[in-house]
Design an enzyme around this catalytic site. Structure first.
Site, PDB file in Angstrom:
ATOM      1  N   ASN A  99      14.606  32.592 -47.127  1.00 23.69           N
ATOM      2  CA  ASN A  99      14.658  31.140 -47.194  1.00 23.69           C
ATOM      3  C   ASN A  99      14.970  30.771 -48.642  1.00 23.69           C
ATOM      4  O   ASN A  99      14.362  31.302 -49.558  1.00 23.69           O
ATOM      5  CB  ASN A  99      13.301  30.576 -46.757  1.00 23.69           C
ATOM      6  CG  ASN A  99      13.242  29.070 -46.815  1.00 23.69           C
ATOM      7  OD1 ASN A  99      13.234  28.475 -47.883  1.00 23.69           O
ATOM      8  ND2 ASN A  99      13.179  28.439 -45.655  1.00 23.69           N
ATOM      9  N   CYS A 130      12.453  20.226 -47.555  1.00 24.08           N
ATOM     10  CA  CYS A 130      11.108  20.328 -48.108  1.00 24.08           C
ATOM     11  C   CYS A 130      10.473  18.945 -48.195  1.00 24.08           C
ATOM     12  O   CYS A 130      11.042  18.037 -48.793  1.00 24.08           O
ATOM     13  CB  CYS A 130      11.138  20.962 -49.489  1.00 24.08           C
ATOM     14  SG  CYS A 130       9.500  21.056 -50.201  1.00 24.08           S
TER      15      CYS A 130
END
Lengths: 302, 248
Positions: A99, A130
């Site tokens: 990631n 995020c």
């Protein structure tokens, strides 16, 4: 014995159970509890070009059936990952998925280029969602034009399987479609949900930052809906994430269309959750006399 | 070594109105060190979701004890569990107190005793204990501590026949500052901050810290504390740190 094998992009996964980024460290931390060879894949902690210190503590707070975190993407950076963590991970017979994120589009592209050059890595998961956002480019998951541009540019730089991790906010199906159109091999969803919690005496947030991301069983119904909507809209695989604790949870995601699932917060409450979920899926298939897990995927009846 | 096991409750009793001592059966091959912790989890519950980290209060072969204060939902439920009920235990985790070579100083603030009792017990008649509580009723295991430690000094808000008036760091300044011995401490943040001001950099001072924690194994990065080298994880870089490393 039923087949648990699934395919995403040009990769084969021995089973559809992966770990979720940020909840399994770099694999080493949980290898005392789990034989990593048993997992479909390991998605490692979100990685950036330079090491990142993350947010001030306190960083986590427990809520009903969930937790809010504001880790702030603390990580060791690309070079240390390559030197210190990857040699351990590559010993295992499982897919390694990194990631990654950047502070700007150039960093996303640079990270994709660097990760693409590492043989040991099987797939990239591009984090565009995020909830502890502090840059335009980490918010691209909410802005179609930014997402389109970023996926296009990253796609051009890597031949590895490219997964885009999406936010639960906004029009999930639209964003998933953009990823598909720009050449992503899969989307994973959902990331944590922006959330907050207040100490009534101090009138401040219980976290070092005002808000954080909610995860855990509390978000499962939201995640399930998002996975269903996306999988109805796109042809590329969807990887389901959000509050999966048991095999039953995982099966629900597969039924609404997820090709694979990621186990996140459940690792914190049961370090062996991933292997128990794999075993539970297998048992379910045996009991239901289903020979291949792919028969379950997308079998939702409306 | 297996670090995940189901554990049967041997006893779970109130020591004061708020503080409980739980004793669990654990496999005999488990090794623990003073300063380490375990995470106790209520089985089959998603609310509370996370296990709770507790310092190892005491450990003898096959039996481990934790001293805890009932503060929130998790500890409230824990306090209601009865003999023979099962808990899931993960651990032991974390860095322990470096073993003292001779006499040593221990400073405990309130429930901070939970972290240092095992150290005092492991090195009998070597500890100079400074123990601060609010009032006489909160003094725990006084008779045992007198047996185990070389000296026991206790501070309370009001002076009594055997306690000093004031906070434990003041008591330490008066009675222990001249002792040139390593210090081991655990207590509330306000105590650690005061201690950091008092201790000179050359004197080793190890403190057990605490933060909200999820995984206990260094993966989630939830339990960080600020140090001179940036954020460090309480679960795996600590919980024991040298006080001079911490930015309190």
């Amino acid at each position: 014995m039923p087949s648990l094998e699934v395919k995403i992009g040009n990769l084969t996964f021995k089973n559809p159970v992966l770990t979720a980024s940020g909840t399994f460290g770099y694999g080493l931390e949980y290898s005392q509890f789990v034989d990593l060879n048993l997992l479909g894949g390991v998605v490692v902690k979100g990685l950036s070009l330079q090491p990142k210190q993350g947010n001030p503590p306190p960083r986590i707070y427990e809520t009903a059936c969930g937790m809010i975190n504001s880790i702030g993407l603390q990580n060791i950076g690309f070079e240390e990952f390559k030197k210190e963590k990857l040699p351990f991970l590559k010993k295992f017979n499982t897919n390694i998925i990194v990631n990654f994120f950047g502070e700007n589009l150039e960093e996303y592209i640079e990270m994709a280029r660097l990760l693409d050059s590492l043989q040991e890595i099987n797939a990239l998961e591009m984090n565009v969602s995020c909830p502890n956002k502090d840059s335009e480019w980490r918010r691209m998951g909410l802005e179609p034009e930014l997402l389109k541009k970023a996926v296009k540019e990253v796609r051009a730089i890597t031949k590895k399987t490219l997964i885009v991790k999406l936010s639960p906010q906004g029009d999930v199906a639209l964003m998933a479609k953009i990823c598909e159109d720009e050449g992503a091999d899969a989307v994973s969803l959902i990331n944590t949900i922006p959330a907050m919690v207040i100490d009534i005496k101090t009138r401040r947030s219980m976290l070092g930052t005002s808000t954080g991301g909610l995860s855990g069983p509390a978000i499962k119904p939201i995640a399930l809906r998002a996975v269903w909507e996306a999988s109805q809209t796109i042809k590329i695989p969807v990887i389901g994430i959000g509050g999966i604790v048991t095999a039953e949870d995982a099966l629900q995601f597969l039924i609404v269309g997820a090709r694979a699932i990621q186990v996140g917060t459940a690792n914190f409450i049961n370090p062996q959750a991933t292997v128990e979920i794999i075993e539970g899926i297998k048992q379910f298939l045996i009991e239901e006399k289903i020979k291949d897990v792919n028969e379950i995927i997308g079998s939702f009846i409306q | 070594m297996n670090k995940l096991f189901k554990s049967k409750i041997i006893t779970n009793e109130a020591v004061t109105e708020e503080i409980y001592l739980i004793s669990l059966e654990i496999p005999e091959n488990i090794e623990t060190k003073p300063g380490q912790f375990c995470i106790l989890r209520l089985n089959h519950r998603l609310d509370p979701l996370l296990g709770r980290p507790f310092s190892i209060f005491d450990h003898v072969c096959g039996e481990i004890k934790f001293l805890y204060r009932v503060k929130g939902k998790g500890t409230k439920i824990l306090s209601q569990l009865k003999k023979d009920e099962l808990l899931t235990v993960t651990g032991p985790f974390g860095k322990w107190y470096p073993f003292p070579q001779g006499d040593f100083i221990v400073i405990a603030g309130g429930i901070g005793l939970a972290s240092v009792y095992y150290l005092i017990k492991k090195f009998p008649k070597k500890a100079h204990l400074f123990y601060g509580v609010r009032n006489e009723n909160e003094i725990l295991f006084y008779e045992e501590l007198k047996e185990l430690a070389k000296h026991v000094y206790i501070s309370t808000e009001k002076e009594t026949s055997y306690t000093y008036r004031g906070v434990v760091t003041e008591l330490f300044k008066e009675k222990g500052k001249s002792l040139s011995l390593p210090i081991y401490a655990c207590g509330p943040m306000v105590m650690l901050k005061e201690l950091k001001k008092i201790v000179n950099e050359a004197q080793p001072c190890y403190v057990a810290t605490e933060e909200r924690m999820a995984c206990g194994v260094g993966a989630c990065l939830g339990c960080v504390i600020e140090t001179k080298q940036g954020f460090k994880r309480v679960c795996t870089d600590g919980p024991v740190f040298e006080i001079k490393e911490l930015l309190l």
